[in-house]
Design an enzyme around this catalytic site. Structure first.
Site, PDB file in Angstrom:
ATOM      1  N   ASN A   8      13.106  -1.496   1.045  1.00  0.00           N
ATOM      2  CA  ASN A   8      11.684  -1.834   0.985  1.00  0.00           C
ATOM      3  C   ASN A   8      11.591  -3.240   0.396  1.00  0.00           C
ATOM      4  O   ASN A   8      11.733  -3.416  -0.809  1.00  0.00           O
ATOM      5  CB  ASN A   8      10.961  -0.803   0.104  1.00  0.00           C
ATOM      6  CG  ASN A   8       9.515  -1.180  -0.146  1.00  0.00           C
ATOM      7  OD1 ASN A   8       8.972  -2.067   0.518  1.00  0.00           O
ATOM      8  ND2 ASN A   8       8.884  -0.514  -1.102  1.00  0.00           N
ATOM      9  N   TRP A   9      11.382  -4.213   1.263  1.00  0.00           N
ATOM     10  CA  TRP A   9      11.380  -5.605   0.784  1.00  0.00           C
ATOM     11  C   TRP A   9      10.089  -5.980   0.061  1.00  0.00           C
ATOM     12  O   TRP A   9      10.002  -7.050  -0.534  1.00  0.00           O
ATOM     13  CB  TRP A   9      11.576  -6.574   1.973  1.00  0.00           C
ATOM     14  CG  TRP A   9      12.949  -6.552   2.548  1.00  0.00           C
ATOM     15  CD1 TRP A   9      14.035  -5.851   2.096  1.00  0.00           C
ATOM     16  CD2 TRP A   9      13.402  -7.285   3.709  1.00  0.00           C
ATOM     17  NE1 TRP A   9      15.129  -6.101   2.887  1.00  0.00           N
ATOM     18  CE2 TRP A   9      14.768  -6.971   3.882  1.00  0.00           C
ATOM     19  CE3 TRP A   9      12.779  -8.155   4.600  1.00  0.00           C
ATOM     20  CZ2 TRP A   9      15.517  -7.513   4.927  1.00  0.00           C
ATOM     21  CZ3 TRP A   9      13.524  -8.689   5.633  1.00  0.00           C
ATOM     22  CH2 TRP A   9      14.884  -8.374   5.796  1.00  0.00           C
ATOM     23  N   LYS A  10       9.061  -5.165   0.170  1.00  0.00           N
ATOM     24  CA  LYS A  10       7.757  -5.468  -0.441  1.00  0.00           C
ATOM     25  C   LYS A  10       7.274  -6.841   0.060  1.00  0.00           C
ATOM     26  O   LYS A  10       7.535  -7.176   1.205  1.00  0.00           O
ATOM     27  CB  LYS A  10       7.862  -5.393  -1.976  1.00  0.00           C
ATOM     28  CG  LYS A  10       8.522  -4.073  -2.406  1.00  0.00           C
ATOM     29  CD  LYS A  10       8.438  -3.803  -3.870  1.00  0.00           C
ATOM     30  CE  LYS A  10       9.121  -2.471  -4.173  1.00  0.00           C
ATOM     31  NZ  LYS A  10       8.971  -2.053  -5.541  1.00  0.00           N
ATOM     32  N   HIS A  94       3.086   4.379  -1.041  1.00  0.00           N
ATOM     33  CA  HIS A  94       3.929   3.784  -2.086  1.00  0.00           C
ATOM     34  C   HIS A  94       3.100   3.611  -3.364  1.00  0.00           C
ATOM     35  O   HIS A  94       1.894   3.350  -3.295  1.00  0.00           O
ATOM     36  CB  HIS A  94       4.471   2.431  -1.610  1.00  0.00           C
ATOM     37  CG  HIS A  94       5.494   1.881  -2.551  1.00  0.00           C
ATOM     38  ND1 HIS A  94       5.151   1.192  -3.691  1.00  0.00           N
ATOM     39  CD2 HIS A  94       6.849   1.954  -2.541  1.00  0.00           C
ATOM     40  CE1 HIS A  94       6.265   0.868  -4.341  1.00  0.00           C
ATOM     41  NE2 HIS A  94       7.314   1.312  -3.664  1.00  0.00           N
ATOM     42  N   GLU A  96       2.801   1.266  -5.356  1.00  0.00           N
ATOM     43  CA  GLU A  96       2.066  -0.012  -5.452  1.00  0.00           C
ATOM     44  C   GLU A  96       0.782   0.030  -4.615  1.00  0.00           C
ATOM     45  O   GLU A  96      -0.229  -0.575  -4.977  1.00  0.00           O
ATOM     46  CB  GLU A  96       2.995  -1.171  -5.050  1.00  0.00           C
ATOM     47  CG  GLU A  96       3.995  -1.454  -6.160  1.00  0.00           C
ATOM     48  CD  GLU A  96       5.363  -1.936  -5.703  1.00  0.00           C
ATOM     49  OE1 GLU A  96       5.502  -2.410  -4.568  1.00  0.00           O
ATOM     50  OE2 GLU A  96       6.308  -1.795  -6.513  1.00  0.00           O
ATOM     51  N   GLU A 165       9.701   8.685  -6.108  1.00  0.00           N
ATOM     52  CA  GLU A 165       9.827   7.422  -6.832  1.00  0.00           C
ATOM     53  C   GLU A 165       9.002   7.491  -8.115  1.00  0.00           C
ATOM     54  O   GLU A 165       7.785   7.224  -8.089  1.00  0.00           O
ATOM     55  CB  GLU A 165       9.317   6.258  -5.981  1.00  0.00           C
ATOM     56  CG  GLU A 165      10.070   6.064  -4.685  1.00  0.00           C
ATOM     57  CD  GLU A 165       9.959   4.622  -4.187  1.00  0.00           C
ATOM     58  OE1 GLU A 165      11.003   4.019  -3.922  1.00  0.00           O
ATOM     59  OE2 GLU A 165       8.834   4.108  -4.079  1.00  0.00           O
ATOM     60  N   GLY A 171      11.226  -0.996 -10.223  1.00  0.00           N
ATOM     61  CA  GLY A 171      11.287  -2.399 -10.605  1.00  0.00           C
ATOM     62  C   GLY A 171      11.485  -2.634 -12.094  1.00  0.00           C
ATOM     63  O   GLY A 171      11.201  -3.715 -12.596  1.00  0.00           O
ATOM     64  N   SER A 210      14.738   1.518  -9.165  1.00  0.00           N
ATOM     65  CA  SER A 210      15.865   0.837  -9.820  1.00  0.00           C
ATOM     66  C   SER A 210      17.237   1.299  -9.323  1.00  0.00           C
ATOM     67  O   SER A 210      18.193   1.377 -10.106  1.00  0.00           O
ATOM     68  CB  SER A 210      15.748   0.954 -11.345  1.00  0.00           C
ATOM     69  OG  SER A 210      14.571   0.293 -11.790  1.00  0.00           O
TER      70      SER A 210
HETATM   71  P1  PGA Z   1      12.969  -0.948  -6.969  1.00  0.00           P
HETATM   72  O1  PGA Z   1      11.773  -0.510  -6.002  1.00  0.00           O
HETATM   73  O2  PGA Z   1      14.269  -0.583  -6.278  1.00  0.00           O
HETATM   74  O3  PGA Z   1      12.814  -2.435  -7.135  1.00  0.00           O
HETATM   75  O4  PGA Z   1      12.811  -0.200  -8.247  1.00  0.00           O
HETATM   76  C1  PGA Z   1      11.836   0.691  -5.278  1.00  0.00           C
HETATM   77  C2  PGA Z   1      10.566   0.921  -4.494  1.00  0.00           C
HETATM   78  O5  PGA Z   1       9.482   0.551  -4.998  1.00  0.00           O
HETATM   79  O6  PGA Z   1      10.590   1.444  -3.373  1.00  0.00           O
END
Ligand code: PGA
Length: 247
Positions: A8-10, A94, A96, A165, A171, A210
């Protein structure tokens, strides 16, 4: 059930950066056949990724979609638009999207319904926030998110994948322990069996939060961890290739 390792590159990697990434990444994973590898770039990079992934063993996914087919929805992207770009999976709900953009469980349910109606495979994200975890509410939060997201879709649980998640692990460099992930994943599978007693078990439960090249193998060694959803560590092609091959 083939495992799914997804990036997931966001909001990272422009089209030209995507091109450089794939030039490096594709040769590194070209021999991987025993697991599915998925990249979810931002919308503007889908086109170049589609062209470069053609004929490869890596699949293309999107990070979001809207549930309406077309019309006056400024800034939104429809499922048909994504399918035409060779998109096979879409991340829905997600954290976010939930916590920065205010997506509700009901909205997520509409998106999931649209994905299932149109044959795009959703990866539904669920997970608790730190204060919910500290209050001992992890399973309750995950159950509520799943029940609302899947309402009306009880017969279709085999057509989706789920990513657990925990929000506090995303993150932060502070992942859940593999045992914690296993515990919640087993709970999700039990819940799916209650929601859909006919289920065939095709729903993969991914862990995200993470994940990095040194802990990926530990998560994947857990019986109910069927894949990974990787953010930060997927932005470097060498590091993501390492994760893909790490077990
Ligand atoms: P992260 O993000 O690996 O940077 O913790 C995972 C995600 O949000 O899918």
């Amino acid at each position: 059930m083939i495992k799914l390792i997804s990036a997931n590159w966001k909001m990272n990697l422009t089209p030209s950066q995507t091109e450089s990434y794939l030039e490096r990444f594709l040769p590194l994973v070209k021999d991987v056949t025993d697991r599915e590898v998925l990249l979810c770039p931002p919308f503007p990079s889908l086109c170049v990724a589609q062209r470069m992934l053609e004929g490869s063993n890596v699949r293309l996914g999107a990070q979001n979609c809207f549930y309406e087919k077309k019309g006056a929805f400024t800034g939104e992207v429809s499922i048909d638009m994504l399918k035409e770009l060779g998109v096979f999976y879409v991340i829905v709900g997600h954290s976010e999207r939930r916590w920065i953009f205010g997506e509700s469980d009901e909205l997520i349910n509409k998106k999931l319904t649209a994905c299932i109606e149109t044959g795009l495979r959703p990866i539904l994200c669920v997970g608790e926030r730190i204060e919910e975890r500290e209050a001992g509410l992890t399973l309750k939060v995950v159950e509520t998110q799943l029940r609302i997201a899947l309402s009306g879709l009880e017969a279709y649980t085999d057509s989706i994948d789920i990513a657990y998640e925990p929000v506090w692990a995303i993150g932060t460099g502070n992942p859940a322990t593999p045992e914690d992930a296993q515990f919640v994943h087993a709970f999700i599978k039990d819940l799916l069996s209650q929601i859909n007693p006919e289920r065939k078990g095709n729903t993969r439960i991914l862990y995200g939060g993470s994940v990095n090249p040194s802990n990926a193998g530990q998560f994947m060694s857990m019986g109910d961890v069927d894949g990974l959803l990787v953010g930060s560590s997927s932005l470097d092609p060498d590091s993501f290739a390492h994760i893909v091959k790490s077990f």
